[in-house]
Enzyme design. Structure first.
Site, PDB file in Angstrom:
ATOM      1  N   GLU A 196       0.832  -1.200   0.000  1.00 47.38           N
ATOM      2  CA  GLU A 196       0.000   0.000   0.000  1.00 47.38           C
ATOM      3  C   GLU A 196       0.868   1.252   0.000  1.00 47.38           C
ATOM      4  OE1 GLU A 196      -4.095  -1.501   2.160  1.00 47.38           O
ATOM      5  OE2 GLU A 196      -2.740  -0.207   3.290  1.00 47.38           O
ATOM      6  N   ARG A 210      -1.805 -10.990   2.367  1.00 47.76           N
ATOM      7  CA  ARG A 210      -2.992 -11.832   2.170  1.00 47.76           C
ATOM      8  C   ARG A 210      -3.737 -11.383   0.926  1.00 47.76           C
ATOM      9  NH1 ARG A 210      -6.684  -7.903   2.958  1.00 47.76           N
ATOM     10  NH2 ARG A 210      -6.145  -6.296   4.482  1.00 47.76           N
TER      11      ARG A 210
END
Lengths: 150, 450, 450, 150
Positions: free
Chosen positions: B275, B291
């Site tokens: 991110e 994940r």
């Protein structure tokens, strides 16, 4: 913006009419505007879809559901965890309890092995064991009925 | 390949994993709480096991119960989905210890990225861009000015010992810098007895842009494009797009290469997301999710890669089924998260679904565990469906999403469908001009007011 | 571009066209019979007009009523969908005369291809392969043998004056040829007083392979891949695939080029399909459909081209939005036609839908006008849904279709879902080894028997 | 907004009609305006999706469905085709018939123009014209009630 605020009033008014008239739905539309107020009453047909969906279900699922009847029995001893149930402390030794036997509240009636630890299952009340619903070495899920004490 | 996988999750993602397993010929075990006995994935699974009462800690977060279920049913692997235990290093370790495959990265990598400091240090080591600024403390106001010019205004002057906003000042331009510098230092002195400060770029209008990667145990790491997830409310993503409306082909290539190379050097295996905050051409790494993401379908649409089946494939030790050269980003994809919530107050609105009509047709995908007669439990997340569309370009994708939302009918619970329709018709959204602050303001203006 | 289009059809294809219009920002007019007042596309259309009673001739085949509706509502174009008036040259002509655009080819091209003889002659002229055989009558048995060797056995010897099977003999090999030759001649002599015979390849186990093309008014013609539609019952297609499991890349390229070139020379505009019988590497043109096909979604999946919006675009005089070089066939697509019919007797089974659950997830598309509470009228076609899947290859597409069919729930009417599930699990189907005769036999063996 | 308040009165009236007639739904639409009131009956859940879907629907289409459809009136003269209805043979000339007028069975009461041809609409029975439901030059769809003869 002001128009929207007026809409809020109308909604309140419509809601009241809904109540006083016992309607389930009122809709007003005008050009780009639409107001709809509704109140859900009973939905009957929603049962059938569930039954439909059930057709998709696996046997195991149905099995665990059919097990839910004894689980509702007031005398049912329910499994507090998923694991392997054992009726005997040792493979060789005799079962802890057997059908027809009287047990005291708190008496160990079964063992459930989970993550290599053996958990003692105790009678939740005194009484006679009328049914033993699982056999030794059988896996049990959470909330599954293990035996009935009456 | 595995013959049986346990799905340690619920709702639409449990169904997503179950679908992938079905298509790969792998048997599935659904574990569920007593509140989910009627859930779609439980009904469709080959086997299902009730592991506890509704409370998360006693069911979906109950490591022992899930492991027991896996051992008892003889599952060879556990797919954690997202949330719940998916980024729990201790659980991944337990699973490994029981010789069951955790469908995700190693517990070490989960732990490493779970620690924000260590994650940033690692990324820095592998040349992933962090917030640009001074390398450590800044000696004097002159060097502060020099650095400020490099990273561009506005800049933030922060106490190295700092925290809680004290000893922290923003300077919008050079004239403000000197004063900000002095105030920050004196505040820092008072607050922490240490007037050492450092400088970094202040992101006043950033976008949330995240990069999807997936690696296998043979050293291959794929970059599958970025997602723009700037539209958030209270840090909950509401609408996501791939690709981002603001990145150039070159920027995409750059951040993709940087991320994939870092993961290759790290030896990262399985799916992961880096991110970033993005503004004025700067990417600043925030954190990594080790994940699968909720919004993975937009990536699947533009990259033509089935992320869940690749996850399972690499977890089984196989190589990724595609090479980077086979990945060509096609068109534009948008996802709308449909929540059962009050459209004004955003309070979750669980209940029984009495009407459910799914949109269909070209370029429309719906991931949902809803069915008519299903009762949404009040214990869990309010997201009940993900509507995803794909089209040759962004304007067409927006038109297709509006068309699909028009067709969708859910009754019995209130939803945020109207919110999505408002967003999709907004000029700024259509121009792609939004930041992570945009949606909150939009809601203030357009929803709360009513 | 048009601002308003009238949809001269019903059911899923009317909805398909409506969706394309919505996404293009074109207003829609639904015309319907009294039996379809509650139809999905009527509900979703911007305007709707009742044009007649249930009977087809008085409603969906009622040219005057449809044209009146178009004039009254001010529609600039009429999309005929498939079936009904879609290949009616007279209607297309009427529409043209009223200065309304017919979304399809010119009435001349419709008429030309409507006449089988003329269609074949035209195709021959443009080098589209017909049934291989003797060019006209065969003088003697020796030349017959020569030609037979060229086209390969079995061959068919037919009276040039023939018809109704008389003067028609099959020869499986050279030893049978001489006798067949003599019998055919004498039969021909007796039946038609003319013993002239000709020879052509006998297709004893052909596949139905059709080629999708689309042209614009600027001389561009695209080849969008072939579809294998061999699985038919009573000449009704049941399951279609793209691409065909038996064609090589070269064969695909060959028939695609041949078809596209022919259409280019013909100056054909809009969507069209050339149907071929295929066996042993031979393509034999049968007929051309000058309209959109039911099974167009499999082509949309593998070619990434939106056929309906392209139809509208070219009808409006714009150029196709893609070039042939942009078209790359990706993966494999399968369509299952879901009919409301008795699974054993195949008798249509109209009724009220009381439960309808659509399958979803990655690579799944459902085109259907069904909704809960909808009553399927008894007057029209029994096809109620098209389930289409896309996957990287054929085995995965089969797995995905099986997965999707498992999820689909329709109750209130009987359907053929079980038939599709049986087909998809059959060894021969999985190997792709089937002809146009395969399904009838399969049904005999596996359905009737039960 | 005042118009909206007027609508509120209409809703009360409709609600009463709903009660009297025992209908489950009344819907009235004209041009940009639409009003719907509904009351849930027992086996309602199959109706509700229809209602849901209806929200997308055009007013004209819903009017023809309305429970109060004059087309169901025994004295209704129904349009045999889609076209433009005319009450006068010529723009200038007087109307063929008017409300209150007695007509003979078979008498031409209206013209419908379709594809540039004028079709004579004849009274299906003798009687008095009590209502004329369309105005001259207005488009009509198949089965739409044109006038009532009683």
């Amino acid at each position: 913006m002001s128009k929207m605020l007026v809409d809020v009033e109308i909604i309140r008014i419509l809601a009241n009419i809904l109540t006083e008239t016992g309607l389930s739905e009122i809709e007003i539309a005008e050009k780009d505007q639409r107001i709809r107020v509704a109140r859900n009453l009973t939905h009957n047909a929603v049962v059938s879809p569930v039954l439909e969906a059930k057709q998709e279900t696996e046997a195991t699922q149905q099995f665990s559901e059919s097990q839910q009847d004894p689980a509702k029995h007031p005398g049912a001893v329910l499994s507090p965890m998923i694991g392997i149930a054992y009726l005997t402390p040792e493979p060789s030794s005799p079962p802890l309890v057997s059908v027809g036997q009287e047990v005291q509240a708190g008496q160990v009636v079964m063992l459930i092995e989970a993550m290599k630890t053996f958990n003692q299952i105790r009678a939740h009340k005194a009484g006679k064991i009328t049914r033993i619903l699982i056999s030794s070495g059988e896996p049990v899920e959470y909330g599954e009925a293990l035996m009935i004490i009456e | 390949m595995f013959t049986k996988i346990l799905i340690a999750n619920r709702g639409e993602i449990a169904l997503r994993i179950l679908r992938a397993c079905r298509e790969m010929g792998i048997r599935t075990v659904a574990v569920h709480s007593t509140a989910d006995s009627d859930a779609m994935h439980v009904r469709l699974a080959d086997e299902s096991v009730c592991i506890g009462p509704p409370s998360l800690t006693e069911s979906y977060l109950n490591k022992a119960a899930i492991l027991s279920a896996a051992t008892i049913t003889g599952a060879e692997a556990i797919h954690p989905g997202y949330g719940f235990l998916s980024e729990n290093a201790e659980f991944a370790e337990l699973v490994e210890m029981h010789d069951i495959v955790f469908v995700g990265p190693t517990s070490q990598h989960i732990r490493m990225m779970g620690d924000k400091i260590q994650a940033k240090a690692t990324m820095k080591k592998f040349n992933v861009p962090l917030v640009p600024g001074s390398d450590g403390a800044v000696k004097d106001v002159e060097s502060a000015k020099k650095i400020a010019l490099e990273v561009g205004y506005p800049v933030l002057i922060k106490a190295t010992a700092g925290g809680g906003g004290r000893g922290m000042k923003v300077a919008k331009n050079e004239s403000e810098l000197e004063e900000a510098w002095h105030i920050a230092r004196s505040e820092a002195k008072m607050a922490f007895g240490n007037d050492e400060v450092y400088l970094e770029k202040y992101m006043d209008k950033p976008r949330h842009i995240e990069v999807q990667i997936i690696g296998d145990q043979h050293g291959n790491v794929l970059f599958l494009g970025e997602r723009d997830c700037s539209l958030q409310r209270r840090h909950q993503k509401v609408l996501e797009e791939a690709t981002s409306p603001v990145l150039t082909k070159e920027q995409r290539q750059f951040i993709g290469d940087v991320s994939a190379n870092a993961m290759r050097k790290l030896g990262y295996c399985n799916a992961g997301t880096l991110e970033f905050l993005y503004q004025d051409g700067h990417f600043c790494f925030i954190e990594m999710n080790t994940r699968l993401q909720v919004e993975h379908p937009v990536t699947e649409f533009i990259s033509n890669v089935d992320l869940v089946s690749e996850q399972i494939r690499v977890a089984a030790g196989e190589a990724l089924s595609v090479k980077q050269n086979d990945v060509h980003f096609q068109g534009h994809a948008i996802e709308c998260r449909i929540n059962a919530e009050d459209p004004i107050t955003f309070v979750p609105n669980p209940g029984k679904i009495n009407v459910f009509h799914a949109p269909g047709g070209l370029g429309v995908r719906l991931d949902s565990a809803l069915y008519v007669g299903y009762s949404i439990p009040s214990y869990y997340d309010s997201m009940i469906a993900k509507l995803i569309v794909h089209a040759p370009n962004r304007p067409l994708a927006i038109a297709r999403m509006k068309r699909a939302l028009e067709e969708m009918v859910i009754s019995g619970v209130k939803t945020n469908i109207a919110l999505h329709q408002k967003i999709l018709s907004n000029e700024e959204f259509i121009k792609g001009e939004y930041t992570i602050h945009w949606l909150e303001r939009f809601i203030e203006k357009n929803i709360k007011a009513c």
